[in-house]
Scaffold this motif. Sequence first.
Motif, PDB file in Angstrom:
ATOM      1  N   LEU A  25       0.805  -1.223   0.000  1.00  0.00           N
ATOM      2  CA  LEU A  25       0.000   0.000   0.000  1.00  0.00           C
ATOM      3  C   LEU A  25       0.838   1.273   0.000  1.00  0.00           C
ATOM      4  N   PRO A  28       0.381   3.195  -3.478  1.00  0.00           N
ATOM      5  CA  PRO A  28      -0.938   3.819  -3.557  1.00  0.00           C
ATOM      6  C   PRO A  28      -1.117   5.022  -2.624  1.00  0.00           C
ATOM      7  N   VAL A  29      -0.583   4.956  -1.427  1.00  0.00           N
ATOM      8  CA  VAL A  29      -0.683   6.088  -0.498  1.00  0.00           C
ATOM      9  C   VAL A  29       0.125   7.270  -1.034  1.00  0.00           C
ATOM     10  N   VAL A  31       0.773   7.890  -4.201  1.00  0.00           N
ATOM     11  CA  VAL A  31       0.000   8.422  -5.332  1.00  0.00           C
ATOM     12  C   VAL A  31      -1.126   9.309  -4.817  1.00  0.00           C
ATOM     13  N   PHE A  32      -1.827   8.858  -3.788  1.00  0.00           N
ATOM     14  CA  PHE A  32      -2.915   9.648  -3.216  1.00  0.00           C
ATOM     15  C   PHE A  32      -2.420  11.015  -2.750  1.00  0.00           C
ATOM     16  N   VAL A  67      -7.023   8.690  -8.370  1.00  0.00           N
ATOM     17  CA  VAL A  67      -7.033   8.107  -7.022  1.00  0.00           C
ATOM     18  C   VAL A  67      -7.779   6.779  -7.020  1.00  0.00           C
ATOM     19  N   ARG A  69      -8.165   4.626  -9.505  1.00  0.00           N
ATOM     20  CA  ARG A  69      -7.413   3.596 -10.214  1.00  0.00           C
ATOM     21  C   ARG A  69      -6.141   3.197  -9.474  1.00  0.00           C
ATOM     22  N   PHE A  70      -5.401   4.164  -8.960  1.00  0.00           N
ATOM     23  CA  PHE A  70      -4.081   3.882  -8.398  1.00  0.00           C
ATOM     24  C   PHE A  70      -4.033   3.823  -6.877  1.00  0.00           C
ATOM     25  N   THR A  71      -5.146   4.104  -6.199  1.00  0.00           N
ATOM     26  CA  THR A  71      -5.191   4.006  -4.744  1.00  0.00           C
ATOM     27  C   THR A  71      -6.299   3.069  -4.281  1.00  0.00           C
ATOM     28  N   LEU A  72      -7.507   3.307  -4.719  1.00  0.00           N
ATOM     29  CA  LEU A  72      -8.637   2.505  -4.269  1.00  0.00           C
ATOM     30  C   LEU A  72      -8.567   1.061  -4.768  1.00  0.00           C
ATOM     31  N   PRO A  74      -5.859  -0.818  -5.697  1.00  0.00           N
ATOM     32  CA  PRO A  74      -4.879  -1.617  -4.952  1.00  0.00           C
ATOM     33  C   PRO A  74      -5.292  -1.911  -3.510  1.00  0.00           C
ATOM     34  N   PHE A  75      -5.975  -0.940  -2.866  1.00  0.00           N
ATOM     35  CA  PHE A  75      -6.422  -1.183  -1.498  1.00  0.00           C
ATOM     36  C   PHE A  75      -7.460  -2.303  -1.458  1.00  0.00           C
TER      37      PHE A  75
END
Length: 161
Positions: A25, A28-29, A31-32, A67, A69-72, A74-75
Amino acid sequence: MAYPDELLVEGEQVVLHRHPHWKMLLLPVLVFLVVVGLAAFLAALVSAQSWAAIAWIALAVVAVLVVGRFTLVPFVRWRTTHFVVTTRRVLVREGLISRSGMDIPMSRINSVQFRHTILERMLGCGTLVVESASDEPLEFGDIPDVERVHSLLYQEVADDD
């Protein structure tokens, strides 16, 4: 969170239930944080323009898409991936909408190995290698506390004999 009991057979008990290591994570964090910071910066830059409202809407749409695509995604992938050791088998389950899974009976496991790099040792994770009756060993990456998992799995294999 316990693994759902309805997926276990009679007399089977969960010995260990893990999600992949939290290091998955980190990107992704990052990127966010970058997307939110960049969107706020760009919104401040265009605030004095007559077309600022349209720019803000466009920035918000782009930021939400990036966000998402690249954060939610992967989470959700991390949260819906399960590595479970029971008294009878090793289970791996992945996915939310499209699910996949693999079960390895304890009686079919020939050897259990682990490996981790120096960075993985510092983070407390690694790769678990399970050699079963199949042709190639199965590798499970990003297992938290891989040495403990290795020991527990080896103990369960030894108890199964």
